[in-house]
Design a protein around this motif. Structure first.
Motif, mmCIF file in Angstrom:
data_model
loop_
_atom_site.group_PDB
_atom_site.id
_atom_site.type_symbol
_atom_site.label_atom_id
_atom_site.label_comp_id
_atom_site.label_asym_id
_atom_site.label_seq_id
_atom_site.Cartn_x
_atom_site.Cartn_y
_atom_site.Cartn_z
ATOM 1 N N ILE A 1 0.660 -1.221 -0.049
ATOM 2 C CA ILE A 1 0.006 -0.006 -0.137
ATOM 3 C C ILE A 1 0.879 1.106 -0.103
ATOM 4 O O ILE A 1 2.204 1.289 0.308
ATOM 5 N N TYR A 2 0.222 2.466 -0.374
ATOM 6 C CA TYR A 2 0.873 3.797 0.154
ATOM 7 C C TYR A 2 -0.090 4.551 0.495
ATOM 8 O O TYR A 2 -1.557 4.670 0.092
ATOM 9 N N THR A 3 0.174 5.634 1.410
ATOM 10 C CA THR A 3 -0.476 6.887 1.594
ATOM 11 C C THR A 3 -0.037 8.022 1.067
ATOM 12 O O THR A 3 1.255 7.978 0.801
ATOM 13 N N PHE A 4 -0.718 9.033 0.942
ATOM 14 C CA PHE A 4 -0.389 10.373 0.513
ATOM 15 C C PHE A 4 -1.149 11.388 1.409
ATOM 16 O O PHE A 4 -2.152 11.494 0.789
ATOM 17 N N GLY A 5 -0.809 11.786 2.226
ATOM 18 C CA GLY A 5 -1.746 12.483 2.986
ATOM 19 C C GLY A 5 -1.171 13.789 4.056
ATOM 20 O O GLY A 5 0.239 13.797 3.966
ATOM 21 N N PRO A 6 -1.819 14.797 4.424
ATOM 22 C CA PRO A 6 -1.240 15.787 5.065
ATOM 23 C C PRO A 6 -0.657 15.199 6.667
ATOM 24 O O PRO A 6 -1.329 14.541 7.126
ATOM 25 N N THR A 7 0.322 15.840 6.872
ATOM 26 C CA THR A 7 1.029 15.287 8.206
ATOM 27 C C THR A 7 1.504 16.417 9.113
ATOM 28 O O THR A 7 1.413 17.435 8.393
ATOM 29 N N PHE A 8 1.334 16.248 10.472
ATOM 30 C CA PHE A 8 1.351 17.421 11.167
ATOM 31 C C PHE A 8 2.357 17.422 12.292
ATOM 32 O O PHE A 8 2.318 16.354 13.215
ATOM 33 N N ARG A 9 3.121 18.291 12.490
ATOM 34 C CA ARG A 9 4.204 18.068 13.662
ATOM 35 C C ARG A 9 4.344 19.643 14.395
ATOM 36 O O ARG A 9 4.784 20.511 13.475
ATOM 37 N N SER B 1 10.582 24.458 14.654
ATOM 38 C CA SER B 1 11.672 24.452 13.908
ATOM 39 C C SER B 1 11.677 25.630 12.960
ATOM 40 O O SER B 1 10.979 25.480 11.816
ATOM 41 N N ASN B 2 12.178 26.731 13.059
ATOM 42 C CA ASN B 2 12.213 27.724 12.088
ATOM 43 C C ASN B 2 13.364 27.666 10.965
ATOM 44 O O ASN B 2 14.312 28.361 10.870
ATOM 45 N N THR B 3 13.281 26.625 10.140
ATOM 46 C CA THR B 3 14.258 26.292 9.227
ATOM 47 C C THR B 3 13.917 26.311 7.838
ATOM 48 O O THR B 3 12.529 26.395 7.629
ATOM 49 N N ASN B 4 14.736 26.104 6.694
ATOM 50 C CA ASN B 4 13.888 26.071 5.336
ATOM 51 C C ASN B 4 13.494 24.879 5.175
ATOM 52 O O ASN B 4 13.180 24.700 3.869
ATOM 53 N N LYS B 5 13.616 23.829 5.943
ATOM 54 C CA LYS B 5 12.959 22.727 5.561
ATOM 55 C C LYS B 5 12.152 21.909 6.297
ATOM 56 O O LYS B 5 11.782 20.864 6.340
ATOM 57 N N HIS B 6 11.449 22.734 7.242
ATOM 58 C CA HIS B 6 10.578 22.092 8.383
ATOM 59 C C HIS B 6 9.152 23.280 7.984
ATOM 60 O O HIS B 6 9.086 24.106 8.140
ATOM 61 N N LEU B 7 8.001 22.022 8.302
ATOM 62 C CA LEU B 7 6.721 23.007 8.342
ATOM 63 C C LEU B 7 5.930 22.271 9.334
ATOM 64 O O LEU B 7 6.331 21.054 9.861
ATOM 65 N N CYS B 8 5.128 23.039 9.797
ATOM 66 C CA CYS B 8 4.157 22.263 10.875
ATOM 67 C C CYS B 8 3.144 21.491 10.219
ATOM 68 O O CYS B 8 2.442 20.410 10.900
ATOM 69 N N GLU B 9 2.689 21.694 8.846
ATOM 70 C CA GLU B 9 2.101 20.973 8.077
ATOM 71 C C GLU B 9 2.550 20.583 6.800
ATOM 72 O O GLU B 9 2.849 21.551 6.197
#
Ligand code: 4AD
Ligand code: MG
Length: 460
Positions: free
Chosen positions: A223-231, A235-243
């Protein structure tokens, strides 16, 4: 079949034909008896040049006074090839102005603006050629993901967004509540009472669909999933998001080498689809990002490097580079180490594998040495970690010994997978926005997602 009353600029192939196009004015130049407009409709970074001649258009003066950058138009005319400019242009016969723009107030009225400035207007920035190119490539990558996994027989599964588990165990979950008691100021207060909760308890937004994905792989096979993820990581970096969006395949009956082969093949497929379908977008982005296409083709053509964590610690301790943080065996790698490996040492995407057990999650399969796990991160130039994956511990007792008492209680359902017909299996998570960054050469992750959510920012 659905047919629209106008043609997309990207679909104009034949010259000397009459067409109707609709779009937004990107650039205009006005002379006494002629107006030149570059019209963009979002189908391509190429604008269609429209020539409006006072002799051929009856409301010429009205149009001249009303058309501004950003106005939306419908234009009917004949498309010809302009030999001196070496491009197609439309000689307008009829023009409708749908929407006007107050140039003094339009936030993206200038032709050249920094990505930081246009980020302040996430609802309008898609009108810029840069963001629309990035978003078309994002779309190609999403479609490519579905094509790829479908082609290899993986079923698309929608794992829940509301969940009680914290898959990675890092305590970075957003907790949500249905309780909105009003106080004098009418401010919501969370009482933390499970009895009052609509779902019976406070729940989290998912940090990963993996554990639910594993349950479906244990029946559907792959299987595979492709969905929104929340953390909820600060982290205020150029590669981190909260969503952010994550793609998580989970395959039964595979081994660790096959897992890396799968990740490599998938990333290469995605990039080659963009090279095939987004040639003009890549050409446009390359103006700001030298050799972008060459670097992408190199990724597709060359084997990725594969190296163990233990070898990496040796490499990092014996190279000339001065790192801000020193690393010893047992430490987590930081972005500066990851980028050094992919950009300077191996100069290509690199799988680091067999990480120390103590720095990785409870579900990862233990190696025979008992100190390391069959986990791998794929590191890529310019970003660092693109993929995190592992073989999963399929042995009930070994898995239990890696879990806390609370985890064993909360994840009893997950342990059922090892109680009943357990299988060797593995999977990975690929951060979709980081893939878009890699393929578009975009420095900041906030520019590759329509509405970026990061610390202190949740606009609209
Ligand atoms: O390495 P991570 O935490 O792995 C997991 O969540 C596994 N459960 C996945 C699995 O095996 N099914 O996250 C996977 C990827 C990272 O490699 C990174 O690309 C991305 O998700 N990621 C983020 N992207 C943007 N912003 C963040 N805050 C991210 N955190 C992780
Ligand atoms: Mg990771």
């Amino acid at each position: 079949m659905f047919k629209r009353s106008y043609i997309k600029i990207n679909d104009i192939i034949n010259v000397n034909n009459n067409y109707t196009v609709c779009g937004w004015v990107h650039i205009f130049r006005k002379q006494k008896n002629i107006i030149f407009i570059d019209l963009n409709d979002g189908s391509t970074p190429e604008c269609l040049s429209i020539v409006i001649d006072s002799v051929k258009i009856k409301d010429f003066d009205d149009i001249k006074s009303r058309v501004k950058k950003g106005s939306s138009l419908r234009v009917e005319g004949v498309v010809i090839f302009n030999e001196s400019r070496c491009c197609n242009e439309m000689i307008a016969k009829n023009i409708i102005i749908y929407g006007e723009v107050d140039a003094a107030k339009y936030p993206i009225s200038k032709n050249k603006m920094s990505l930081e400035t246009i980020r302040e207007n996430p609802h309008l920035r898609i009108r810029t050629l840069m963001i629309s190119s990035i978003m078309r490539i994002r779309d190609t990558l999403a479609q490519a993901t579905h094509k790829y996994f479908s082609n290899i027989g993986c079923r698309y599964v929608n794992t829940p967004i509301l969940t009680t588990n914290d898959c990675e165990g890092a305590g970075e979950t957003f907790t949500i509540t249905s309780q909105y008691p009003t106080n004098k100021d009418d401010k919501p207060i969370y009482y933390g009472s499970d009895k009052k909760e609509l779902l019976g308890r406070g729940v989290n937004l998912t940090v990963s669909g993996q554990l639910h994905g594993e349950t479906y792989a244990a029946g559907l096979g792959d299987i595979y999933t492709f969905g929104p993820t929340f953390r909820a990581e600060n982290s205020n970096t150029n590669k981190h998001l909260c969503e952010f969006w994550m793609i998580e395949p989970e395959l039964s009956f595979i081994n660790f080498k096959e897992l890396q082969d799968l990740a490599e093949d998938y990333v290469k497929y995605c990039i080659s689809q963009v090279i095939m379908y987004n040639e003009d977008d890549l050409y446009f982005l390359e103006k700001r990002n030298e050799d972008l296409v060459f670097r992408l083709k190199e990724i597709v053509c060359e084997d990725f490097a594969r190296v163990t964590y233990t070898e990496v610690i040796d490499i990092l301790n014996n190279c000339d580079k001065e790192f801000e943080q020193k690393v010893e065996w047992g430490d987590d790698l930081s972005t500066e180490h990851e980028r050094y490996l992919a950009e300077e040492h191996f100069k290509k995407p690199t799988f680091v594998k067999d990480y120390p057990t103590k720095i990785k999650s409870f579900y990862m399969k233990t190696n025979e040495d008992e100190n390391t796990v069959q986990a791998t991160d794929l590191l890529v130039p310019g970003i660092g970690e693109l993929i995190g994956g592992s073989m999963r511990e399929e042995d009930y007792d070994k898995l239990c010994s890696r879990m806390t008492k609370t985890q064993r209680k909360e994840l009893n359902w997950y342990l059922d997978l090892r109680r009943y017909g357990t299988t060797p299996h593995g999977g990975f998570g690929l951060g979709f926005e980081r893939l878009v960054q890699l393929v578009t050469g975009t420095h900041n992750i906030r520019d590759v997602i329509p509405y970026p959510r990061y610390p202190k920012h949740c606009t609209f």
